[in-house]
Design an enzyme around this catalytic site. Sequence first.
Site, short mmCIF file in Angstrom:
data_model
loop_
_atom_site.label_atom_id
_atom_site.label_comp_id
_atom_site.label_asym_id
_atom_site.label_seq_id
_atom_site.Cartn_x
_atom_site.Cartn_y
_atom_site.Cartn_z
N GLY A 1 12.26 4.25 21.98
CA GLY A 1 12.83 5.18 21.87
C GLY A 1 14.70 4.06 21.35
NE ARG B 1 9.26 6.72 22.61
CZ ARG B 1 9.72 7.03 23.00
NH1 ARG B 1 8.64 5.75 23.47
NH2 ARG B 1 10.31 7.10 23.66
CG ASP C 1 6.63 -1.46 31.16
OD1 ASP C 1 6.84 -2.63 31.67
OD2 ASP C 1 5.12 -0.48 31.09
CB THR D 1 14.03 -0.39 29.25
OG1 THR D 1 14.27 1.62 30.36
CG2 THR D 1 15.10 -1.13 30.08
CG ASP E 1 15.22 5.19 31.32
OD1 ASP E 1 16.09 5.85 30.34
OD2 ASP E 1 13.78 5.97 31.35
CG ASP F 1 12.74 1.18 33.43
OD1 ASP F 1 12.86 0.41 32.00
OD2 ASP F 1 11.45 2.16 33.62
NE ARG G 1 8.41 7.89 30.50
CZ ARG G 1 7.41 9.48 30.10
NH1 ARG G 1 7.83 9.99 29.22
NH2 ARG G 1 6.41 8.65 30.72
#
Length: 432
Positions: A81, A147, A173, A201, A203, A205, A248
Amino acid sequence: MDTHIQSLGPCLFPTPLHHIGSVEAPFKDDEDRILFRHETSTSQLEEEEESSPVSFEVAGPRERLYFDPSRTTVGIVTCGGLCPGLNDIIRGIVNQCHNQYGINKVYGFRYGYEGMVQRYGHTPFVLRPASVAQAHHFGGTFLGSSRGQQDVGDMVDTLEDMGVDILFVIGGDGSLRGASQITKEIERRGLKKAVVGIPKTIDNDIMFLDKSFGFETAFAAAVQAVTCAYVESTGAVNGVGLVKLMGRDSGFIACYAALAGSNVDFVLIPEVPFDLEGPRGFLEALRYRLVRRGSVVVVVAEGAGQELMGGGMGVDASGNPRYGDVGLFLKDRINGFFKERRMEVNVKYIDPSYIVRSVPANAQDNVYCSRLAQSAVHAAVAGKTGMLVGRWHGSFVHLPLDMVTHGRRKVDPKKELWHSVLESTGQPPNLR
């Protein structure tokens, strides 16, 4: 925890970076380390007395190189993404290769790993400093992304056919797991090619990183959505501003946006389960707060409350579980809850996900991306492979790909960040 970094072999070529202007380059060697732990306790000190403390190899320029820059070819690929800062990273790699090391062959693979499979017909870009000069002013990635998994053998075939010596993988990841597989296939074939990852990322994470690039820009953009939700909620009778943010499996963006926005009443994240119904559930806490204040702002991470929605929705092209839309789910349940009680409520739902991830990187992330790109090139030309660059305790370090991809960084409900959120919002610590 194995922190050893693979090397392709002895470094025989002198670096061209003997001087940067009139200042001698701050060369590093593999013995320069950063400790994994920056906090100590008596038990940890006792354990470390019996064995060497865990540490990471410091990033930075080396005095001698594995690759001869004049004969080296570089490839860059962006996967997964979108995220603020992707173009900044690409620009940083291209400029570092051309301007500092004299590497003149730099290719950009288009549309992620798909662009490394020749049958798709995506012709790689030839990248030069002039072609990326303004790239950092735009969001997204001008190389495109995609993706999904591709055949590792096909991708390594492409690297061989094009004579690519160094591959930079910019991704999250799943993309880094793909980079690890490419590294193993290269090793199986006995090839001398370096694979270096730059973790991406939105996020925040990825394990063993202070932060990932683009995160500061993302939550700054998210704060604007939270502010709009506050304005909307206060402009209506019993107004509820409901904002769904990305996250997520980790609620970092939701937490930071709530702290920065400071007008948030509830933060719901994947790491802290909650109930909807019951005297201590979320809906009853929301009703109580609404009666007291007249308006409420709720920030929810996209991965929160999935267990309340019943069942999975399959997986996406990258193999990640498809999550239900918790924002729309909460909107419907809030409306239904107050309708049953014959109490007026006005829910204003905002989902800024694509806006947050598509904006250009801000100045702070721009600097961070530039330094990540420089560190990645320094590592690659020195023959480091199967690794990524990141920042740990304020220093740039080398991390093995396999170590980083074995888990996700999460908000710890027992530590300071979540406690700060609870203090800022005043929400009950337990909505169950």
